[in-house]
Write a protein that holds these residues in place. Structure first.
Motif, PDB file in Angstrom:
ATOM      1  N   GLU A  10      -8.157  -5.871   6.352  1.00  0.00           N
ATOM      2  CA  GLU A  10      -8.126  -4.408   6.381  1.00  0.00           C
ATOM      3  C   GLU A  10      -6.852  -3.973   5.687  1.00  0.00           C
ATOM      4  O   GLU A  10      -5.755  -4.380   6.085  1.00  0.00           O
ATOM      5  CB  GLU A  10      -8.149  -3.890   7.819  1.00  0.00           C
ATOM      6  N   VAL A  11      -6.976  -3.181   4.634  1.00  0.00           N
ATOM      7  CA  VAL A  11      -5.824  -2.851   3.804  1.00  0.00           C
ATOM      8  C   VAL A  11      -5.627  -1.340   3.725  1.00  0.00           C
ATOM      9  O   VAL A  11      -6.576  -0.562   3.888  1.00  0.00           O
ATOM     10  CB  VAL A  11      -5.987  -3.423   2.374  1.00  0.00           C
ATOM     11  N   THR A  12      -4.381  -0.967   3.465  1.00  0.00           N
ATOM     12  CA  THR A  12      -4.043   0.418   3.159  1.00  0.00           C
ATOM     13  C   THR A  12      -3.851   0.533   1.661  1.00  0.00           C
ATOM     14  O   THR A  12      -3.076  -0.227   1.067  1.00  0.00           O
ATOM     15  CB  THR A  12      -2.757   0.842   3.886  1.00  0.00           C
ATOM     16  N   VAL A  13      -4.571   1.426   1.045  1.00  0.00           N
ATOM     17  CA  VAL A  13      -4.501   1.635  -0.404  1.00  0.00           C
ATOM     18  C   VAL A  13      -3.291   2.511  -0.713  1.00  0.00           C
ATOM     19  O   VAL A  13      -3.191   3.644  -0.237  1.00  0.00           O
ATOM     20  CB  VAL A  13      -5.794   2.296  -0.919  1.00  0.00           C
ATOM     21  N   LEU A  14      -2.364   1.974  -1.504  1.00  0.00           N
ATOM     22  CA  LEU A  14      -1.130   2.682  -1.829  1.00  0.00           C
ATOM     23  C   LEU A  14      -1.031   2.913  -3.337  1.00  0.00           C
ATOM     24  O   LEU A  14      -1.649   2.213  -4.131  1.00  0.00           O
ATOM     25  CB  LEU A  14       0.088   1.878  -1.355  1.00  0.00           C
ATOM     26  N   GLY A  15      -0.234   3.883  -3.714  1.00  0.00           N
ATOM     27  CA  GLY A  15      -0.032   4.156  -5.128  1.00  0.00           C
ATOM     28  C   GLY A  15      -1.263   4.766  -5.774  1.00  0.00           C
ATOM     29  O   GLY A  15      -2.154   5.306  -5.119  1.00  0.00           O
ATOM     30  N   ALA A  16      -1.305   4.670  -7.092  1.00  0.00           N
ATOM     31  CA  ALA A  16      -2.427   5.227  -7.846  1.00  0.00           C
ATOM     32  C   ALA A  16      -3.691   4.418  -7.584  1.00  0.00           C
ATOM     33  O   ALA A  16      -3.641   3.198  -7.410  1.00  0.00           O
ATOM     34  CB  ALA A  16      -2.112   5.224  -9.331  1.00  0.00           C
ATOM     35  N   TYR A  17      -4.833   5.102  -7.540  1.00  0.00           N
ATOM     36  CA  TYR A  17      -6.090   4.409  -7.342  1.00  0.00           C
ATOM     37  C   TYR A  17      -7.203   5.137  -8.075  1.00  0.00           C
ATOM     38  O   TYR A  17      -7.113   6.315  -8.399  1.00  0.00           O
ATOM     39  CB  TYR A  17      -6.428   4.271  -5.852  1.00  0.00           C
ATOM     40  N   ILE A  18      -8.271   4.375  -8.338  1.00  0.00           N
ATOM     41  CA  ILE A  18      -9.488   4.934  -8.914  1.00  0.00           C
ATOM     42  C   ILE A  18     -10.588   4.716  -7.892  1.00  0.00           C
ATOM     43  O   ILE A  18     -10.822   3.585  -7.448  1.00  0.00           O
ATOM     44  CB  ILE A  18      -9.842   4.264 -10.251  1.00  0.00           C
ATOM     45  N   ARG A  19     -11.254   5.790  -7.516  1.00  0.00           N
ATOM     46  CA  ARG A  19     -12.314   5.700  -6.516  1.00  0.00           C
ATOM     47  C   ARG A  19     -13.659   5.450  -7.204  1.00  0.00           C
ATOM     48  O   ARG A  19     -14.005   6.114  -8.184  1.00  0.00           O
ATOM     49  CB  ARG A  19     -12.386   6.988  -5.704  1.00  0.00           C
ATOM     50  N   PHE A  20     -14.393   4.494  -6.685  1.00  0.00           N
ATOM     51  CA  PHE A  20     -15.744   4.203  -7.160  1.00  0.00           C
ATOM     52  C   PHE A  20     -16.738   4.468  -6.032  1.00  0.00           C
ATOM     53  O   PHE A  20     -16.345   4.831  -4.919  1.00  0.00           O
ATOM     54  CB  PHE A  20     -15.841   2.746  -7.636  1.00  0.00           C
ATOM     55  N   GLU A  21     -17.995   4.269  -6.315  1.00  0.00           N
ATOM     56  CA  GLU A  21     -19.015   4.552  -5.316  1.00  0.00           C
ATOM     57  C   GLU A  21     -18.837   3.703  -4.063  1.00  0.00           C
ATOM     58  O   GLU A  21     -18.996   4.192  -2.942  1.00  0.00           O
ATOM     59  CB  GLU A  21     -20.409   4.307  -5.904  1.00  0.00           C
ATOM     60  N   HIS A  22     -18.488   2.423  -4.258  1.00  0.00           N
ATOM     61  CA  HIS A  22     -18.415   1.515  -3.123  1.00  0.00           C
ATOM     62  C   HIS A  22     -16.995   1.105  -2.743  1.00  0.00           C
ATOM     63  O   HIS A  22     -16.821   0.381  -1.758  1.00  0.00           O
ATOM     64  CB  HIS A  22     -19.229   0.246  -3.412  1.00  0.00           C
ATOM     65  N   GLY A  23     -15.999   1.524  -3.499  1.00  0.00           N
ATOM     66  CA  GLY A  23     -14.652   1.092  -3.159  1.00  0.00           C
ATOM     67  C   GLY A  23     -13.586   1.653  -4.069  1.00  0.00           C
ATOM     68  O   GLY A  23     -13.787   2.657  -4.766  1.00  0.00           O
ATOM     69  N   PHE A  24     -12.411   1.000  -4.048  1.00  0.00           N
ATOM     70  CA  PHE A  24     -11.261   1.439  -4.829  1.00  0.00           C
ATOM     71  C   PHE A  24     -10.791   0.315  -5.744  1.00  0.00           C
ATOM     72  O   PHE A  24     -10.978  -0.866  -5.466  1.00  0.00           O
ATOM     73  CB  PHE A  24     -10.080   1.789  -3.904  1.00  0.00           C
TER      74      PHE A  24
END
Length: 253
Positions: free
Chosen positions: A94-108
């Motif tokens: 289980e992770v915390t998404v940090l910084g810049a990200y791109i969101r997709f339909e099923h994830g990051f």
């Protein structure tokens, strides 16, 4: 005209789920993880920044590249990946998404992450894991680990779940998933005569495989279980040596 991705400003960092293999440094002083796909070449710690595996100088996650960490939104989707043969030894993160990200339909796909919790599946025999033991493979300078119960650790290099969390640092939590219980479904599917013929053996099997609740969470309990397993193994070896010695004497007589 160059199209831009929509910008998000969440109130708190998103949460995601992924699978990875736990690893231990060659000197046993550090613990971390390695990915199950292209990212497997670069082990990472609890808090880590992504880098481009192709050696490009952009900052992940670049739009026209597939670099960066990856995770899915749904825990069940990540757990489903553990069903494949090549991923049976991996753990759920289980992770915390940090910084810049791109969101997709099923994830990051994202630049930086913090691993909050690692859930270790049952041992290969079905009993709850109390340790992470040598999986028989690794990366340069890293030993891959897999779930092991007290009875299956034997003489392999291993660390308890609490010890792995301590070596990884950064507040990582490592927990054991519940034991696999195929005996219940097998008993239900078996004929009534077979079930009635061996109730005692069935109860002994369940008692031997299912360990008390909470085992492996306190470090001292896990250490004691591993020590007992090693003692049992040494006793079995001594018994074998004794049998060989007795047989030699009888032959001479």
């Amino acid at each position: 005209m160059r199209l831009r991705l929509p910008t998000e400003h969440p109130a708190e960092p998103p949460t995601g789920y992924k699978i990875a293999h736990p690893v231990l440094s060659q000197d046993g002083a550090r613990a971390g993880f390695t990915g199950v796909s292209l990212g497997g070449a670069l082990p990472y710690g609890v808090v880590s920044d992504a880098s481009c595996l192709y050696g490009r100088r952009h900052r992940p996650p670049a739009r026209l590249c597939d670099c960066g960490f990856h995770c899915v939104h749904d825990r069940a989707a990540a757990e489903a990946l553990l069903c494949t043969a090549e991923h049976r030894g991996a753990v759920l993160l289980e992770v915390t998404v940090l910084g810049a990200y791109i969101r997709f339909e099923h994830g990051f796909r994202y630049a930086r992450q913090r691993v909050r919790t690692a859930t270790v599946g049952p041992c290969g025999c079905g009993a709850p894991a109390v340790a992470l033991a040598d999986a028989g493979w690794g990366r340069p300078g890293r030993l891959a680990l897999a779930a092991a119960c007290a009875g299956c650790v034997r003489g392999r290099t291993s660390v308890t779940l609490a010890a792995f969390a301590r070596l990884a640092g950064e507040g990582l939590r490592v927990v054991a998933a519940p034991a696999v219980a195929p005996a219940a479904s097998a008993t239900a599917a078996a004929p009534a005569s077979a079930t009635a013929a061996a109730p005692a053996s069935a109860s002994r099997t369940v008692g031997a495989d299912v360990l008390p609740d909470g085992l492996g969470v306190p470090e001292l309990v896990a250490e004691a279980a591993l020590l007992q397993a090693r003692l049992d193994w040494f006793q079995s070896q001594l018994a074998r040596l004794g049998e060989h010695g007795t047989g030699g004497t009888a032959d001479r007589d």
